[in-house]
Design an enzyme around this catalytic site. Structure first.
Site, PDB file in Angstrom:
ATOM      1  N   GLY A   1       0.986  -2.271   4.065  1.00 27.27           N
ATOM      2  CA  GLY A   1       1.646  -0.978   3.796  1.00 27.27           C
ATOM      3  C   GLY A   1       2.952  -0.486   4.877  1.00 27.27           C
ATOM      4  N   SER A   2       2.304  -0.283   6.263  1.00 28.32           N
ATOM      5  CA  SER A   2       3.513   0.423   6.981  1.00 28.32           C
ATOM      6  C   SER A   2       4.739  -0.837   7.215  1.00 28.32           C
ATOM      7  CB  SER A   2       2.947   0.510   8.540  1.00 28.32           C
ATOM      8  OG  SER A   2       1.906   0.320   8.673  1.00 28.32           O
TER       9      SER A   2
ATOM     10  N   MET B   1      -9.158   7.766   0.066  1.00 26.54           N
ATOM     11  CA  MET B   1     -10.253   8.234   1.060  1.00 26.54           C
ATOM     12  C   MET B   1     -10.675   9.498   0.089  1.00 26.54           C
ATOM     13  SD  MET B   1      -7.740   6.857   3.914  1.00 26.54           S
ATOM     14  CE  MET B   1      -7.106   5.527   3.981  1.00 26.54           C
TER      15      MET B   1
ATOM     16  N   HIS C   1      -8.336   0.547  -4.455  1.00 26.39           N
ATOM     17  CA  HIS C   1      -9.707   0.762  -3.040  1.00 26.39           C
ATOM     18  C   HIS C   1      -9.901   1.930  -2.376  1.00 26.39           C
ATOM     19  CE1 HIS C   1      -9.826  -0.133   1.756  1.00 26.39           C
ATOM     20  NE2 HIS C   1     -11.068  -0.351   0.912  1.00 26.39           N
TER      21      HIS C   1
ATOM     22  N   ASP D   1      -6.413  -6.517   4.242  1.00 25.49           N
ATOM     23  CA  ASP D   1      -6.379  -4.998   4.611  1.00 25.49           C
ATOM     24  C   ASP D   1      -6.407  -4.609   5.809  1.00 25.49           C
ATOM     25  OD1 ASP D   1      -5.476  -2.933   3.649  1.00 25.49           O
ATOM     26  OD2 ASP D   1      -6.721  -2.020   2.647  1.00 25.49           O
ATOM     27  N   GLY D   2      -4.608  -4.313   6.684  1.00 25.89           N
ATOM     28  CA  GLY D   2      -5.209  -3.398   7.507  1.00 25.89           C
ATOM     29  C   GLY D   2      -4.379  -3.966   8.606  1.00 25.89           C
TER      30      GLY D   2
ATOM     31  N   MET E   1     -11.513  -5.533   4.999  1.00 24.15           N
ATOM     32  CA  MET E   1     -10.483  -4.760   6.063  1.00 24.15           C
ATOM     33  C   MET E   1     -10.414  -5.467   7.220  1.00 24.15           C
ATOM     34  SD  MET E   1     -10.674  -2.369   4.118  1.00 24.15           S
ATOM     35  CE  MET E   1      -9.221  -1.693   5.850  1.00 24.15           C
TER      36      MET E   1
ATOM     37  N   MET F   1     -12.260   4.434  -0.711  1.00 26.50           N
ATOM     38  CA  MET F   1     -13.273   4.621   0.362  1.00 26.50           C
ATOM     39  C   MET F   1     -13.816   5.779   0.239  1.00 26.50           C
ATOM     40  SD  MET F   1     -10.043   2.745   2.646  1.00 26.50           S
ATOM     41  CE  MET F   1      -8.930   3.096   1.522  1.00 26.50           C
TER      42      MET F   1
ATOM     43  N   GLY G   1      -3.205   4.068   7.651  1.00 26.41           N
ATOM     44  CA  GLY G   1      -2.438   2.860   7.752  1.00 26.41           C
ATOM     45  C   GLY G   1      -2.010   2.684   9.589  1.00 26.41           C
TER      46      GLY G   1
ATOM     47  N   ASP H   1      -5.592   3.175  -1.520  1.00 32.43           N
ATOM     48  CA  ASP H   1      -5.858   4.450  -0.889  1.00 32.43           C
ATOM     49  C   ASP H   1      -6.681   5.564  -1.305  1.00 32.43           C
ATOM     50  OD1 ASP H   1      -6.271   1.371   0.676  1.00 32.43           O
ATOM     51  OD2 ASP H   1      -4.311   1.901   1.295  1.00 32.43           O
TER      52      ASP H   1
ATOM     53  N   HIS I   1      -1.321  -1.696  -4.012  1.00 34.01           N
ATOM     54  CA  HIS I   1      -2.181  -0.666  -3.454  1.00 34.01           C
ATOM     55  C   HIS I   1      -2.456   0.799  -3.445  1.00 34.01           C
ATOM     56  CE1 HIS I   1      -5.685  -2.139  -1.187  1.00 34.01           C
ATOM     57  NE2 HIS I   1      -5.661  -1.756  -0.133  1.00 34.01           N
TER      58      HIS I   1
ATOM     59  N   SER J   1       1.317  -1.264   0.170  1.00 33.31           N
ATOM     60  CA  SER J   1      -0.550  -0.089   0.166  1.00 33.31           C
ATOM     61  C   SER J   1       1.079   1.499  -0.207  1.00 33.31           C
ATOM     62  CB  SER J   1      -0.665  -0.080   1.172  1.00 33.31           C
ATOM     63  OG  SER J   1      -1.518   1.541   1.486  1.00 33.31           O
TER      64      SER J   1
HETATM   65  C1  DX5 Z   1      -6.546   1.636   5.363  1.00 34.20           C
HETATM   66  C2  DX5 Z   1      -5.735   1.199   4.090  1.00 34.20           C
HETATM   67  C3  DX5 Z   1      -5.013  -0.023   3.702  1.00 34.20           C
HETATM   68  C4  DX5 Z   1      -3.522   1.039   4.448  1.00 34.20           C
HETATM   69  C5  DX5 Z   1      -3.010  -0.339   5.271  1.00 34.20           C
HETATM   70  O1  DX5 Z   1      -7.804   1.858   5.647  1.00 34.20           O
HETATM   71  O2  DX5 Z   1      -7.355   0.192   3.157  1.00 34.20           O
HETATM   72  O3  DX5 Z   1      -4.503  -0.312   2.241  1.00 34.20           O
HETATM   73  O4  DX5 Z   1      -2.568   1.400   3.492  1.00 34.20           O
HETATM   74  O5  DX5 Z   1      -2.126  -0.145   5.789  1.00 34.20           O
HETATM   75  P1  DX5 Z   1      -1.500  -0.787   7.076  1.00 34.20           P
HETATM   76  O6  DX5 Z   1      -0.522  -2.520   6.643  1.00 34.20           O
HETATM   77  O7  DX5 Z   1       0.080   0.040   7.324  1.00 34.20           O
HETATM   78  O8  DX5 Z   1      -1.879  -0.804   7.897  1.00 34.20           O
HETATM   79 ZN    ZN Z   2      -6.701  -0.222   1.477  1.00 37.18          ZN
END
Ligand code: DX5
Ligand code: ZN
Length: 224
Positions: A197-198, A37, A66, A175-176, A137, A68, A144, A35, A33, A8
């Site tokens: 992501g992180s 928002m 994705h 995811d998450g 989710m 959101m 993240g 995101d 990926h 991500s």
């Molecule tokens: C959160 C996003 C995720 C996010 C995941 O709303 O949909 O894709 O980037 O990040 P990590 O892996 O750091 O939880």
């Molecule tokens: Zn996501």
């Protein structure tokens, strides 16, 4: 099928974005990926189709978008034209979900539906045969770096059973809050796509982290 890894970009260092993208291009990762928002469906704002259009020029792997956002049906074609390969909308944001899924498929993109942690998996029973992917989710969407919700694991199993009953090829994406500590449990439960992501971009060596994530097996570790 060997599981897919989708880094991500939310957790990337955007002050050196081209390098971060090149890292993923060169890695064993499968998808990007992305995101999106809107500050309405989730309490955060990221980027939209304009940014994706530019990322598409330098990303050499499929873009997993994705959404959101509220009223995603207004923007499906625009995201597809910007370069989205997979378009995932939230169940909770789509009063006419079946129609929105058909709209995504009409663009030629793969159609995904995301579920928030509180939404029962059974809500997808009547559309499971129409979709290419379900995104579960495992944190509340919006940020993240949150903590993985372990209740996701039985939800993956439940979804896997539903997919088997309907005999479809629907992928399960989680995811998450995913990292080396919980990816194997997700794979054992039936996950196909791992978003991280992180745990990738925050790692000392993102490239080898991706490699290690690809190597995780879905089998139980053998006792020696
Ligand atoms: C959160 C996003 C995720 C996010 C995941 O709303 O949909 O894709 O980037 O990040 P990590 O892996 O750091 O939880
Ligand atoms: Zn996501």
């Amino acid at each position: 099928m060997k599981h897919l890894i989708a880094p991500s970009l939310l957790a990337a260092d955007w002050s050196k974005l081209p390098e971060e993208i090149e890292l993923v291009n060169q890695s064993e990762a499968d998808w990007f990926h992305l995101d999106v928002m809107d500050g309405r469906f989730v309490p955060n704002i990221t980027f939209g189709m304009f940014v994706i259009e530019h990322l598409k020029k330098i990303a050499s792997k499929p873009l997993d978008v994705h959404l959101m956002i509220v009223e995603p049906e207004k923007y499906i074609e625009t995201f597809r034209n910007a370069g989205a390969d997979v378009i995932t909308v939230h169940y909770e944001a789509c009063p006419h979900l079946h129609r929105t899924i058909q709209q995504i498929k009409a663009t030629g993109a793969k159609a995904g539906v995301a579920l928030n942690p509180h939404t029962p998996v059974s809500m997808l029973e009547d559309v499971i045969e129409d979709i290419d992917l379900v995104l579960l989710m495992s944190v509340n969407p919006g940020f993240g770096g949150q903590k993985f919700i372990y209740r996701t694991i039985p939800r993956v199993k439940q979804l896997k059973d539903m997919i088997a009953v309907h005999n479809t090829a629907t992928l399960i994406e989680i995811d998450g809050g995913l990292g080396m500590q919980n990816i194997q449990s997700c794979l054992q439960a039936g996950a196909d796509v791992i978003v991280a992501g992180s745990s990738i971009f925050g790692a000392a060596d993102p490239m080898s982290t991706i490699k290690r994530m690809k190597r995780i097996g879905s089998e139980f570790p053998k006792l020696t």
